[in-house]
Write an enzyme that holds these catalytic residues in place. Sequence first.
Site, PDB file in Angstrom:
ATOM      1  N   LYS A 138       0.847  -1.192   0.000  1.00 24.17           N
ATOM      2  CA  LYS A 138       0.000   0.000   0.000  1.00 24.17           C
ATOM      3  C   LYS A 138       0.882   1.241   0.000  1.00 24.17           C
ATOM      4  O   LYS A 138       1.467   1.604   1.009  1.00 24.17           O
ATOM      5  CB  LYS A 138      -0.918  -0.009   1.224  1.00 24.17           C
ATOM      6  CG  LYS A 138      -1.888   1.143   1.253  1.00 24.17           C
ATOM      7  CD  LYS A 138      -2.878   0.948   2.379  1.00 24.17           C
ATOM      8  CE  LYS A 138      -3.920   2.031   2.427  1.00 24.17           C
ATOM      9  NZ  LYS A 138      -3.395   3.362   2.665  1.00 24.17           N
ATOM     10  N   ARG A 159      -8.901  12.523  -5.932  1.00 22.10           N
ATOM     11  CA  ARG A 159     -10.069  11.857  -5.363  1.00 22.10           C
ATOM     12  C   ARG A 159     -11.078  12.853  -4.790  1.00 22.10           C
ATOM     13  O   ARG A 159     -12.275  12.663  -4.895  1.00 22.10           O
ATOM     14  CB  ARG A 159      -9.624  10.897  -4.254  1.00 22.10           C
ATOM     15  CG  ARG A 159     -10.825  10.201  -3.635  1.00 22.10           C
ATOM     16  CD  ARG A 159     -10.405   9.083  -2.743  1.00 22.10           C
ATOM     17  NE  ARG A 159      -9.771   9.577  -1.530  1.00 22.10           N
ATOM     18  CZ  ARG A 159      -9.379   8.801  -0.532  1.00 22.10           C
ATOM     19  NH1 ARG A 159      -9.509   7.513  -0.632  1.00 22.10           N
ATOM     20  NH2 ARG A 159      -8.833   9.316   0.543  1.00 22.10           N
ATOM     21  N   LYS A 312      -7.124  -7.668  -2.020  1.00 18.46           N
ATOM     22  CA  LYS A 312      -8.348  -7.519  -2.812  1.00 18.46           C
ATOM     23  C   LYS A 312      -8.787  -8.890  -3.285  1.00 18.46           C
ATOM     24  O   LYS A 312      -7.953  -9.654  -3.805  1.00 18.46           O
ATOM     25  CB  LYS A 312      -8.084  -6.654  -4.042  1.00 18.46           C
ATOM     26  CG  LYS A 312      -7.645  -5.255  -3.717  1.00 18.46           C
ATOM     27  CD  LYS A 312      -7.223  -4.524  -4.979  1.00 18.46           C
ATOM     28  CE  LYS A 312      -6.681  -3.163  -4.604  1.00 18.46           C
ATOM     29  NZ  LYS A 312      -6.025  -2.523  -5.738  1.00 18.46           N
TER      30      LYS A 312
END
Length: 719
Positions: A138, A159, A312
């Site tokens: 990450k 975002r 994921k």
Amino acid sequence: MSRAAKFKAALAVDEMTERQARAEHKRLAEEIARHDELYHNKDAPEISDADYDKLRQRLKAVEARFPQLVDKESPTQRVAPVPTTAFAKVRHLKPMLSLDNAFTDEELQGFFDRVRRGLERETDLKPDAEIAYSCEAKIDGLSISLRYEDGEFIQGATRGDGTTGEDVTANLRTIKDIPHKLKGRLVPKAFDVRGEVYMERKAFLELNARQVAAGEKAYVNPRNTAAGSLRQLDPKITATRPLRFFAYAWGEAEPRHWKTHSEYLKLLKEWGFHTNPLTKLCRTPDEVRAFYKKMGAERPSLPYDIDGVVYKLDRIDWQERLGFVSRAPRWAIAHKFPAEQARTRLKGIFIQVGRTGALTPVADLEPITVGGVVVARATLHNADEIERLDVRTGDMVIVQRAGDVIPQVLGFVPEERPKKTEKFHFPTKCPCPLKTEVKSEEGGVVRRCSGGLECPFQQVERLRYFVSRNCFDIEGLGGTHIENFFNDGLLKIPGDIFRLPKRKDEIRKREGWGELSVNNLINAIEERKTISLDRFINAIGIPLIGEATAKLMAQEYGDVDTWLAEMLKAAKERKKTPDEVKKEKAAADVGESYGRLCNIEQIGVTTADEICEFFSEGHNVEIIRDLRKQLTVEGVTRRVIAADAPLKDKIVVFTGELSTMTRDAAKARAEELGAKVTDSVSKKTSLVVVGENAGSKARKAAELGVKTLTEEEWVELSS
Ligand code: IVH
């Protein structure tokens, strides 16, 4: 008390009554909103990511026990604050969501269990069937969405709040990892590629060294530098910043030819994107755990900051079956790393004097790399914290940096304490040349230099604050310049800054200054001769007044002359107040200007008193008048209230819990009807709306004979 200690002392969520939980929920939501703003819009966080996560976890725990507290505005229901900048807004075709975090192995197991149960419910998954996860480091950067049509990059956005971001296309085009045209098979006709813009540690350190050499403020960490670089108004500046990009997700995609996440990652590479090589398809929870461990071990030596691992669900049809809850997918999770720590020698402890005279002990460390950044100093917060840690010069100390802000000293290693050490005694005299007495405040936690305006250390700090990013934001006038100019008599008070252009020749003769840098500085100063009222107020450095309160004051008074006149009047009225002890009562009885000041949201009596103290010092007023003469301060257009607004000129206070609406909605409605909403009850209050469990404000309204309404009556009146 340190932030961490404060946290421990907080009431356990399990022991809270609903009322306490409501208050705590409000406090946490506000605190989180403030840190979101600092992080996302200012690129200037004040707390570590780990501390921020703790706030969010606590909020979640409160909401888990009291689900009735969850509302649309809760930070758990939002991704991030709405951006506030000059960039055009872009609505994402599919929202850009965030990820839930797991900090412990139990939390991770909880995630695996939820996914399995969910799939068993939603599909015909057999109890022992394999569930594969794509596991990815990450990256600690900022996520963006890139729109491609017919293989061509056409628009890119940050975002933002997850629904709407900022159009930073021109800046993104300068990043070489972002392909302008896609190649290879199966490129969708129109789609959004999502991923992370980041900066490598080495590039960050080099950039920072250049910033400091140019007299600019150093950036906090690679993440904030990347964010700041991407939000430059001039793409030429972004082009000079070594930004990188990893792709890892998609938004809208038509048609979508891939069936698993790992297939998508392969395609991204074919199309010309960089994907993170630290990615593995894991088929069992044990494989996932081993990958996490491996990443944790590699983390310190990676060229960029990572703050965890993302897992994921690999099969996209399964992802779709599980779907989302509020701000995050059910099919993915971020498994966070603990904050990075390192050991080093404490060379000494010195005392820093802040702009209001507060003394902060700072650890002078043998330089050490923590989380990829060299740390030579760390805060020891205050006298209590030193007492609690009992760190001494010569100790081997443990330093923590959580991918973030100010490094902290956690403690020392007892086995490595040298034979002869001395306990640290907090000085009783300020280290400033005046050597004034140190006063204790807030129960002894805060120690302050009593030299006030005369203290040269405080003067320098005030000037530094004045030119800083959220105040006058004068480029090219960094901390070291301020100090040097101050020491050589070029600067003493803020107004001197605007007299610097007249002393151009003197500056040019100074070491390190040339024609170009002097001209740049003069231009930057001239540019700031027009300033907004809120920045002006903030820059003055009035104790307890920060950016947010400065904004509220600007709203209230509208223009600089009214503001100043009102402050002076309030200070005068305050002096006359006979009863210092019953401050609250005094607020209700004293003059108009003081009452008006106390009634500004977030100000109240204590802050108002500090402000009045400040304005009773002739010297402070002189400083403001001097600035006023030299500058154009732009006022604020105040809300126009229609002459026939039903609550025009009425001052309304809400107290207690409302059951049919949120407090904010009620306030907004009152304002729509022309009322001014304040937080404290005084003789001037026109009406008080009293909800459930109301306390002192309802009592005070009764005492003062102020009209009160029940929630029902308010609903009737306002609808
Ligand atoms: S996936 C719906 N994958 O972490 C899923 N995010 O805490 C969207 N991040 O907003 C995100 N590396 O900024 C994803 N391999 C990765 C990531 C990643 C870093 C960031 C990203 C995201 C945040 C969530």
